[in-house]
Enzyme design. Structure first.
Site, PDB file in Angstrom:
ATOM      1  N   SER A 177       0.694  -0.847  -0.190  1.00  0.00           N
ATOM      2  CA  SER A 177       0.240   0.511  -0.074  1.00  0.00           C
ATOM      3  C   SER A 177       0.750   0.955  -0.029  1.00  0.00           C
ATOM      4  O   SER A 177       0.364   2.103  -0.334  1.00  0.00           O
ATOM      5  CB  SER A 177      -1.134  -0.093   1.224  1.00  0.00           C
ATOM      6  OG  SER A 177      -0.838  -0.301   2.435  1.00  0.00           O
ATOM      7  N   HIS A 205      -5.717  -3.708  -2.661  1.00  0.00           N
ATOM      8  CA  HIS A 205      -5.138  -2.743  -3.660  1.00  0.00           C
ATOM      9  C   HIS A 205      -5.563  -3.436  -4.755  1.00  0.00           C
ATOM     10  O   HIS A 205      -5.629  -2.489  -5.903  1.00  0.00           O
ATOM     11  CB  HIS A 205      -4.139  -1.793  -3.005  1.00  0.00           C
ATOM     12  CG  HIS A 205      -4.739  -1.428  -1.981  1.00  0.00           C
ATOM     13  ND1 HIS A 205      -4.643   0.341  -2.242  1.00  0.00           N
ATOM     14  CD2 HIS A 205      -3.757  -0.730  -0.810  1.00  0.00           C
ATOM     15  CE1 HIS A 205      -4.248   0.870  -1.287  1.00  0.00           C
ATOM     16  NE2 HIS A 205      -3.918   0.257  -0.118  1.00  0.00           N
ATOM     17  N   LYS A 236     -11.779  -0.338  -1.781  1.00  0.00           N
ATOM     18  CA  LYS A 236     -11.384   0.336  -2.008  1.00  0.00           C
ATOM     19  C   LYS A 236     -11.251   0.450  -3.800  1.00  0.00           C
ATOM     20  O   LYS A 236     -13.442   1.814  -3.648  1.00  0.00           O
ATOM     21  CB  LYS A 236      -9.788   0.345  -2.026  1.00  0.00           C
ATOM     22  CG  LYS A 236      -9.916   0.513  -0.420  1.00  0.00           C
ATOM     23  CD  LYS A 236      -7.818  -0.229  -0.540  1.00  0.00           C
ATOM     24  CE  LYS A 236      -7.503   0.084   0.613  1.00  0.00           C
ATOM     25  NZ  LYS A 236      -6.972  -0.687   1.678  1.00  0.00           N
TER      26      LYS A 236
HETATM   27  C1  LIG Z   1      -6.758  -0.853   2.714  1.00  0.00           C
HETATM   28  C2  LIG Z   1      -6.638  -1.879   3.610  1.00  0.00           C
HETATM   29  C3  LIG Z   1      -6.891  -3.258   4.783  1.00  0.00           C
HETATM   30  C4  LIG Z   1      -8.452  -2.906   5.337  1.00  0.00           C
HETATM   31  O1  LIG Z   1      -9.732  -2.708   3.848  1.00  0.00           O
HETATM   32  P1  LIG Z   1     -10.792  -2.274   4.923  1.00  0.00           P
HETATM   33  O2  LIG Z   1     -11.513  -2.657   4.048  1.00  0.00           O
HETATM   34  O3  LIG Z   1      -9.698  -0.415   4.686  1.00  0.00           O
HETATM   35  O4  LIG Z   1     -10.196  -2.291   6.565  1.00  0.00           O
HETATM   36  C5  LIG Z   1      -6.439  -4.109   4.200  1.00  0.00           C
HETATM   37  N1  LIG Z   1      -4.620  -4.307   3.999  1.00  0.00           N
HETATM   38  C6  LIG Z   1      -4.617  -3.941   3.041  1.00  0.00           C
HETATM   39  C7  LIG Z   1      -3.243  -3.723   2.466  1.00  0.00           C
HETATM   40  C8  LIG Z   1      -5.190  -2.560   2.413  1.00  0.00           C
HETATM   41  O5  LIG Z   1      -4.907  -1.579   2.181  1.00  0.00           O
END
Ligand SMILES: *Cc1c(COP(=O)(O)O)cnc(C)c1O
Length: 388
Positions: A177, A205, A236
Site C-alpha cells: 500500500s 489494492h 477501495k
Molecule cells: C485498506 C487495506 C486493508 C483494510 O481494508 P478496509 O476494508 O479498509 O478495512 C487491508 N489490507 C490492505 C493491504 C489495505 O490496503
C-alpha cells in the site's frame, strides 16, 4: 489521565501527531478538503465507483426494500439473501469455490489469521505488510517471522529453519500500500508448495485493479487456483465497504465457524452489500473504466518522471514520488495543497528514513485536464523546493 496529555505533547514534539482532514463533498477527482477545492490524488476510490449512478441506485433500492441496518450478526438473524448473493458473486469473480464477506478488510485479516494460526504455529510475513495483517499475527499468538520486503531468498531460509510447528502460513500484500509494488507471487506459490505452507494474499489494492478482469494479483500473474487464501476489500476500487476472503468450500465454512470478527459483529447493511454487488456488475459491463485507470496512472507517472521526479514503483495506480527527507516531504505536500492538489506526504515511522515520499493515487475518473493541472503543480512545487 496525565499520561494522555504527555503522550499527545510528545507526538507533537516528534512531529508525528495526526489530525483529520474534513471532506464535505463526494470522493471525486475534484473535491473539497478542509474547506479548499482541490484535485484529489489520494483516494483509494480507484475506479470512481463511489459516485457511479448504478451503485447509487442499487443502494437506494436496497434501502427501500430492506431498510437501513442488518439488525443482527450473520449467524443469528442478519444474514440476508443478498449477503449470500454477494459472496457467490465474489467467488465467481475470483474463480474460487466460495467466499465470505467480513465488515471490513481489517476485520477479514484479523479474523482469518487468528482462525488459522495459534500458539503452535508459525507465520511468515513481509516486512511491509498492512497493519491489519500485523495485528492479526499478533493477536493469533503464533510465532511470527518477518522477512525483508519481497526477499524470497531469506524467506526460504526461514522456512527451512522452522521445523516443529503445527501449521505454517505465508502472508503478503498483493500490492503493497505505501510502495505500490507487487509481491513476488509466482515464487511465493512455489515456496508454499515446497515447504508445505499455506499462502494468503491480501488483494486490498489489487481487487478491481489488476488482472485481465480486475480479479486481482492471482489473475495478473496467471496463478488462479494456486493461492489458498485470497483476501481483499470492497472499500477501495469496489466503491463500497467490507472485506472478503475467497477460497475453497472448506476454508470458507471453517472461517464462518471460527473467525471471531465475522461471528461477533452485526452484518453489513443490505444497502452496502447491494452497492458491492452492483460494483461487480459495473466492472464487467464497463471494462473501459479500468482501462482509464491504467491510462491515467501511465500518464501521470510519465509526466512526473519526465520532470525529473523519482517514482518508486510503476506497477499499480499507487505512485510513490520519492522526496527523501521527511521535512521536505511535508513541505512538498503542503505546497501542493496550497496549489490545489491534495496528496499526502508519507514519512517515518510509516516508511524507512530517507525514503519519505508523496504518495499519489490516481482514479479512472480524473480527466486529462485535471492530471495536467496536477502535473503543473508538481513542477512548480518541485522546483521551489529544489526536488527537481
Ligand atoms: C485498506 C487495506 C486493508 C483494510 O481494508 P478496509 O476494508 O479498509 O478495512 C487491508 N489490507 C490492505 C493491504 C489495505 O490496503
Amino acid at each position: 489521565m496525565e499520561f494522555i496529555k504527555e503522550e499527545l505533547t510528545s507526538l507533537k514534539q516528534y512531529g508525528i501527531y495526526r489530525d483529520l482532514k474534513t471532506m464535505v463533498e463526494s470522493q471525486a477527482p475534484r473535491t473539497m478538503v478542509n474547506g479548499k477545492k482541490c484535485i484529489l490524488l489520494s483516494s483509494n476510490n480507484y475506479l470512481g465507483l463511489t459516485e457511479h449512478p448504478d451503485l447509487i441506485t442499487a443502494a437506494r433500492n436496497a434501502i427501500s426494500i430492506w431498510g437501513t441496518g442488518a439488525g443482527g450478526s450473520r449467524l443469528i438473524s442478519g444474514n440476508f439473501r443478498i449477503h449470500e448473493e454477494l459472496e457467490e458473486t465474489i467467488a465467481h469473480f475470483k474463480n474460487t469455490e466460495s467466499a465470505i464477506v467480513f465488515n471490513s478488510g481489517y476485520m477479514a485479516n484479523m479474523g482469518t489469521i487468528t482462525a488459522l494460526a495459534g500458539k503452535e504455529d508459525i507465520i511468515f510475513s513481509d516486512e511491509l505488510n498492512h497493519a491489519s495483517i500485523i495485528d492479526g499475527c499478533r493477536l493469533s499468538r503464533a510465532k511470527t517471522r518477518i522477512y525483508p520486503h519481497k526477499n524470497t531468498g531469506v524467506l526460504e531460509k526461514l522456512l527451512q529453519k522452522s521445523t516443529g510447528y503445527r501449521r505454517r502460513l505465508i502472508v503478503t500484500d498483493g500490492v503493497f500500500s505505501m510502495d505500490g509494488d507487487l509481491a513476488p507471487l509466482p515464487r511465493l506459490v512455489d515456496l508454499a508448495e515446497k515447504y508445505n505452507a499455506v499462502l494468503m494474499v491480501d488483494d486490498a489494492h489489487a481487487t478491481g485493479v489488476l488482472g485481465r478482469r480486475g480479479a486481482g494479483s492471482a489473475e495478473h500473474f496467471g496463478l488462479e487456483g494456486k493461492i489458498t487464501i485470497q483476501m481483499g476489500t470492497l472499500s477501495k476500487a469496489i466503491g463500497s465497504t467490507g472485506g472478503y476472503v475467497a477460497g475453497s468450500h472448506d476454508l470458507i465454512n471453517y472461517l464462518r465457524n471460527k473467525a471471531r470478527s465475522f461471528i461477533f459483529s452485526t452484518a453489513l447493511p443490505p444497502s452496502v452489500i447491494a452497492t458491492g454487488l452492483e460494483a461487480f456488475r459495473v466492472l464487467q459491463k464497463y471494462p473501459r473504466i479500468r482501462e482509464n485507470l491504467h491510462n491515467n496512472a501511465f500518464y501521470l507517472r510519465t509526466g512526473l518522471t519526465q520532470m525529473g521526479f523519482t517514482i518508486l514503483s510503476e506497477e499499480s495506480p499507487i505512485i510513490p514520488v520519492l522526496i527523501g527527507d521527511a521535512n521536505k516531504t511535508i513541505q512538498m505536500a503542503q505546497l501542493l495543497f496550497s496549489l490545489g492538489v491534495f496528496t499526502p506526504g508519507i514519512r517515518p515511522p510509516t516508511v524507512p528514513p530517507g525514503t519519505s515520499r508523496v504518495r499519489v493515487t490516481v482514479m479512472a475518473t480524473h480527466t486529462r485536464e485535471e492530471l495536467d493541472t496536477a502535473l503543473h503543480a508538481f513542477a512548480q512545487a518541485g522546483q521551489t523546493l529544489g526536488v527537481i
